[in-house]
Design a protein around this motif. Sequence first.
Motif, PDB file in Angstrom:
ATOM      1  N   LYS A  12      15.759  29.929  36.066  1.00 20.21           N
ATOM      2  CA  LYS A  12      15.722  31.366  35.792  1.00 20.21           C
ATOM      3  C   LYS A  12      16.897  31.777  34.907  1.00 20.21           C
ATOM      4  N   ALA A  13      18.091  31.289  35.248  1.00 19.29           N
ATOM      5  CA  ALA A  13      19.294  31.634  34.476  1.00 19.29           C
ATOM      6  C   ALA A  13      19.189  31.124  33.039  1.00 19.29           C
ATOM      7  N   ALA A  14      18.680  29.892  32.862  1.00 22.13           N
ATOM      8  CA  ALA A  14      18.549  29.319  31.523  1.00 22.13           C
ATOM      9  C   ALA A  14      17.528  30.090  30.690  1.00 22.13           C
ATOM     10  N   ILE A  15      16.435  30.510  31.311  1.00 21.76           N
ATOM     11  CA  ILE A  15      15.406  31.285  30.597  1.00 21.76           C
ATOM     12  C   ILE A  15      15.954  32.659  30.202  1.00 21.76           C
ATOM     13  N   ILE A  16      16.695  33.297  31.120  1.00 24.16           N
ATOM     14  CA  ILE A  16      17.325  34.584  30.807  1.00 24.16           C
ATOM     15  C   ILE A  16      18.296  34.424  29.640  1.00 24.16           C
ATOM     16  N   SER A  17      19.086  33.348  29.683  1.00 25.80           N
ATOM     17  CA  SER A  17      20.061  33.082  28.631  1.00 25.80           C
ATOM     18  C   SER A  17      19.374  32.914  27.276  1.00 25.80           C
ATOM     19  N   MET A  18      18.274  32.155  27.249  1.00 31.07           N
ATOM     20  CA  MET A  18      17.564  31.924  25.989  1.00 31.07           C
ATOM     21  C   MET A  18      16.946  33.222  25.466  1.00 31.07           C
ATOM     22  N   THR A  19      16.350  34.003  26.363  1.00 30.15           N
ATOM     23  CA  THR A  19      15.713  35.268  25.958  1.00 30.15           C
ATOM     24  C   THR A  19      16.740  36.217  25.346  1.00 30.15           C
ATOM     25  N   PHE A  20      17.873  36.374  26.035  1.00 24.93           N
ATOM     26  CA  PHE A  20      18.913  37.259  25.517  1.00 24.93           C
ATOM     27  C   PHE A  20      19.536  36.688  24.242  1.00 24.93           C
ATOM     28  N   GLY A  21      19.640  35.365  24.173  1.00 29.93           N
ATOM     29  CA  GLY A  21      20.187  34.724  22.972  1.00 29.93           C
ATOM     30  C   GLY A  21      19.354  35.040  21.741  1.00 29.93           C
ATOM     31  N   ILE A  22      18.029  34.979  21.885  1.00 32.99           N
ATOM     32  CA  ILE A  22      17.132  35.318  20.774  1.00 32.99           C
ATOM     33  C   ILE A  22      17.304  36.788  20.398  1.00 32.99           C
ATOM     34  N   GLY A  23      17.398  37.652  21.411  1.00 34.40           N
ATOM     35  CA  GLY A  23      17.598  39.078  21.158  1.00 34.40           C
ATOM     36  C   GLY A  23      18.903  39.355  20.428  1.00 34.40           C
ATOM     37  N   MET A  24      19.973  38.642  20.840  1.00 36.99           N
ATOM     38  CA  MET A  24      21.275  38.836  20.200  1.00 36.99           C
ATOM     39  C   MET A  24      21.247  38.358  18.748  1.00 36.99           C
ATOM     40  N   PHE A  25      20.559  37.236  18.509  1.00 29.95           N
ATOM     41  CA  PHE A  25      20.453  36.718  17.142  1.00 29.95           C
ATOM     42  C   PHE A  25      19.751  37.729  16.234  1.00 29.95           C
ATOM     43  N   ILE A  26      18.633  38.291  16.714  1.00 23.64           N
ATOM     44  CA  ILE A  26      17.892  39.283  15.922  1.00 23.64           C
ATOM     45  C   ILE A  26      18.766  40.513  15.647  1.00 23.64           C
ATOM     46  N   THR A  27      19.488  40.967  16.672  1.00 25.41           N
ATOM     47  CA  THR A  27      20.366  42.136  16.514  1.00 25.41           C
ATOM     48  C   THR A  27      21.453  41.877  15.480  1.00 25.41           C
ATOM     49  N   LYS A  28      22.095  40.708  15.587  1.00 24.13           N
ATOM     50  CA  LYS A  28      23.216  40.394  14.685  1.00 24.13           C
ATOM     51  C   LYS A  28      22.737  40.142  13.254  1.00 24.13           C
ATOM     52  N   MET A  29      21.585  39.475  13.092  1.00 17.49           N
ATOM     53  CA  MET A  29      21.070  39.241  11.744  1.00 17.49           C
ATOM     54  C   MET A  29      20.642  40.556  11.100  1.00 17.49           C
ATOM     55  N   THR A  30      20.118  41.474  11.899  1.00 18.54           N
ATOM     56  CA  THR A  30      19.789  42.809  11.379  1.00 18.54           C
ATOM     57  C   THR A  30      21.058  43.475  10.853  1.00 18.54           C
ATOM     58  N   ALA A  31      22.137  43.386  11.642  1.00 21.55           N
ATOM     59  CA  ALA A  31      23.427  43.952  11.220  1.00 21.55           C
ATOM     60  C   ALA A  31      23.922  43.281   9.945  1.00 21.55           C
ATOM     61  N   TYR A  32      23.729  41.950   9.840  1.00 25.44           N
ATOM     62  CA  TYR A  32      24.170  41.222   8.636  1.00 25.44           C
ATOM     63  C   TYR A  32      23.397  41.687   7.399  1.00 25.44           C
ATOM     64  N   PHE A  33      22.060  41.809   7.535  1.00 29.45           N
ATOM     65  CA  PHE A  33      21.244  42.222   6.383  1.00 29.45           C
ATOM     66  C   PHE A  33      21.560  43.656   5.960  1.00 29.45           C
ATOM     67  N   ILE A  34      21.926  44.499   6.920  1.00 27.42           N
ATOM     68  CA  ILE A  34      22.282  45.881   6.592  1.00 27.42           C
ATOM     69  C   ILE A  34      23.628  45.939   5.870  1.00 27.42           C
ATOM     70  N   THR A  35      24.596  45.124   6.322  1.00 25.54           N
ATOM     71  CA  THR A  35      25.975  45.232   5.830  1.00 25.54           C
ATOM     72  C   THR A  35      26.370  44.220   4.760  1.00 25.54           C
ATOM     73  N   GLY A  36      25.783  43.023   4.801  1.00 22.04           N
ATOM     74  CA  GLY A  36      26.209  41.952   3.897  1.00 22.04           C
ATOM     75  C   GLY A  36      27.524  41.321   4.325  1.00 22.04           C
ATOM     76  N   SER A  37      27.961  41.595   5.548  1.00 22.26           N
ATOM     77  CA  SER A  37      29.253  41.113   6.043  1.00 22.26           C
ATOM     78  C   SER A  37      29.166  39.656   6.508  1.00 22.26           C
ATOM     79  N   VAL A  38      29.974  38.788   5.911  1.00 21.07           N
ATOM     80  CA  VAL A  38      29.989  37.379   6.320  1.00 21.07           C
ATOM     81  C   VAL A  38      30.630  37.223   7.696  1.00 21.07           C
ATOM     82  N   ALA A  39      31.488  38.164   8.083  1.00 20.02           N
ATOM     83  CA  ALA A  39      32.060  38.142   9.439  1.00 20.02           C
ATOM     84  C   ALA A  39      30.952  38.368  10.467  1.00 20.02           C
TER      85      ALA A  39
END
Length: 200
Positions: A12-39
């Motif tokens: 259960k913990a590993a599945i939760i971790s993977m689900t949130f990990g995918i969500g975090m990746f999508i959120t951060k890549m959205t922020a990257y495409f909006i800003t162009g920030s390499v950080a």
Amino acid sequence: MNRIEQLNLRKKAAIISMTFGIGMFITKMTAYFITGSVAIFSDAAESVVHVAATGMALFSIILSSKPADETHLYGHGNVEYFSAGVEGFLIVLAAGFIIYQAILDIIAGPTLESLSIGVIFISAAGAVNLALGYYLIRTGKKTNSLTLVADGKHVLTDAVTSIGVIVGITLVIITDFVLLDPILAIIVALNILFTGYKLM
């Protein structure tokens, strides 16, 4: 807690971790495409590693739960050590890629936009990762899972990275010193590199 309950909690913990990990990746890549920030990209790259490593963690948790057999007289538990090592290796690779991208950005000159929106996205992702990291470590200790503890430590590192990125981007907004963005990305990458080395 019996063995079956431990296994179910680990899965259960590993599945939760993977689900949130995918969500975090999508959120951060959205922020990257909006800003162009390499950080911000460096923060997103670490989330890719998190998803891959969590997939490995889930596999190792399932495999380590199998009973001893003719070819594994003492069971399959040692695969969790292998999983933690692989996660460390993936983190090191991500750090190298981030440094490469940051150097390219320094040479070409960064082009940044809508940094305030990026800060909001990364702040939300960092808060979620902080809670997730503590949950994984607590569950890992409760179920004697080295893999979940390693995954939790990685997620906490990701949260700390996000905090560093937020501070750096805020400084870029205040000072308008755009080269600070790739410099910050390299600092983040060095921190990630150290974490990966410790895990390995």
